[in-house]
Design an enzyme around this catalytic site. Sequence first.
Site, mmCIF file in Angstrom:
data_model
loop_
_atom_site.group_PDB
_atom_site.id
_atom_site.type_symbol
_atom_site.label_atom_id
_atom_site.label_comp_id
_atom_site.label_asym_id
_atom_site.label_seq_id
_atom_site.Cartn_x
_atom_site.Cartn_y
_atom_site.Cartn_z
ATOM 1 N N HIS A 47 0.832 -1.204 0.000
ATOM 2 C CA HIS A 47 0.000 0.000 0.000
ATOM 3 C C HIS A 47 0.870 1.258 0.000
ATOM 4 O O HIS A 47 0.604 2.208 -0.748
ATOM 5 C CB HIS A 47 -0.929 -0.029 1.219
ATOM 6 C CG HIS A 47 -1.912 1.081 1.271
ATOM 7 N ND1 HIS A 47 -1.796 2.120 2.178
ATOM 8 C CD2 HIS A 47 -3.032 1.334 0.547
ATOM 9 C CE1 HIS A 47 -2.807 2.953 2.000
ATOM 10 N NE2 HIS A 47 -3.578 2.505 1.017
ATOM 11 N N ASP A 89 -6.172 1.780 -1.984
ATOM 12 C CA ASP A 89 -6.885 1.507 -0.734
ATOM 13 C C ASP A 89 -7.704 0.226 -0.842
ATOM 14 O O ASP A 89 -7.742 -0.582 0.091
ATOM 15 C CB ASP A 89 -7.784 2.685 -0.361
ATOM 16 C CG ASP A 89 -7.001 3.919 0.082
ATOM 17 O OD1 ASP A 89 -5.761 3.834 0.220
ATOM 18 O OD2 ASP A 89 -7.636 4.966 0.289
#
EC number: 3.1.1.4
Length: 124
Positions: A47, A89
């Site tokens: 991420h 996300d």
Amino acid sequence: SLIQFEKMIKKMTGKEPVVSYAFYGCYCGSGGQGKPKDATDRCCFVHDCCYEKVTGCDPKWDDYTYSWKDGDIVCGGDDPCKKEICECDRAAAICFRDNLNTYNDRKYWAFGAKNCPQEESEPC
């Protein structure tokens, strides 16, 4: 935005995002260095790398458009940069869900940078 990311995590995992993930391992939460400690920490590493590739908008603060369809996150909207944030996300929230079976807050919560040597850091 981080608020939207928190909502995705909550819905995907059933966990409180800040309590469960903000201080987990070497990469979850602010900053990151060292080697990811488990699959959940690797979700955060990936991420972070995803956010690094986003240019032209602010992943932490810019709101994006998304919806839920059959239990999955669908990123939408016309702004390609914001859609990219959403996809980062989305992938992380799914990764957290898919690795709940190895999530170990007793071992990796509030792990601390001292346990994540800079020299062990991996490139994105």
